[in-house]
Design a protein around this motif. Structure first.
Motif, PDB file in Angstrom:
ATOM      1  N   ILE A   7      37.858  31.993  48.450  1.00 43.34           N
ATOM      2  CA  ILE A   7      38.358  33.291  47.979  1.00 43.34           C
ATOM      3  C   ILE A   7      39.167  33.967  49.082  1.00 43.34           C
ATOM      4  O   ILE A   7      40.264  34.476  48.827  1.00 43.34           O
ATOM      5  N   GLN A  49      41.249  34.805  40.447  1.00 43.95           N
ATOM      6  CA  GLN A  49      40.334  35.392  39.469  1.00 43.95           C
ATOM      7  C   GLN A  49      39.246  34.406  39.052  1.00 43.95           C
ATOM      8  O   GLN A  49      38.087  34.790  38.889  1.00 43.95           O
ATOM      9  N   LYS A  52      36.681  34.293  41.811  1.00 46.40           N
ATOM     10  CA  LYS A  52      35.845  35.491  41.815  1.00 46.40           C
ATOM     11  C   LYS A  52      34.849  35.468  40.655  1.00 46.40           C
ATOM     12  O   LYS A  52      33.700  35.900  40.815  1.00 46.40           O
TER      13      LYS A  52
END
Length: 73
Positions: A7, A49, A52
């Motif tokens: 990330i 995304q 996450k």
């Protein structure tokens, strides 16, 4: 490479892309290198995304359990 590291790397790549670097490179979960340019910024955002969401599922304890691949006939 941990999920948090992926990330962080993806966020850095997005920042670099948005601040003027023409091309950035990210190593995905399979160890493959992926190059992103301004033309495919949305692909980088989607990748970030998904990472996450995977982290959120892991923290919530709802991450899918991945076992051996089995074929049913």
């Amino acid at each position: 490479m941990t999920l948090a590291q992926r990330i962080a790397e993806a966020e850095t790549a997005l920042h670099d892309l948005m601040t003027g670097k023409a091309v950035v490179e990210v190593v995905d979960q399979n160890g493959e290198r992926v190059r992103y340019s301004v033309a495919n910024r949305q692909a980088l955002v989607a990748y970030l995304q998904s990472l996450k969401a995977e982290l959120a599922a892991e923290v919530a304890g709802t991450a899918p359990v991945r076992g051996p691949l089995r074929f049913w006939w």
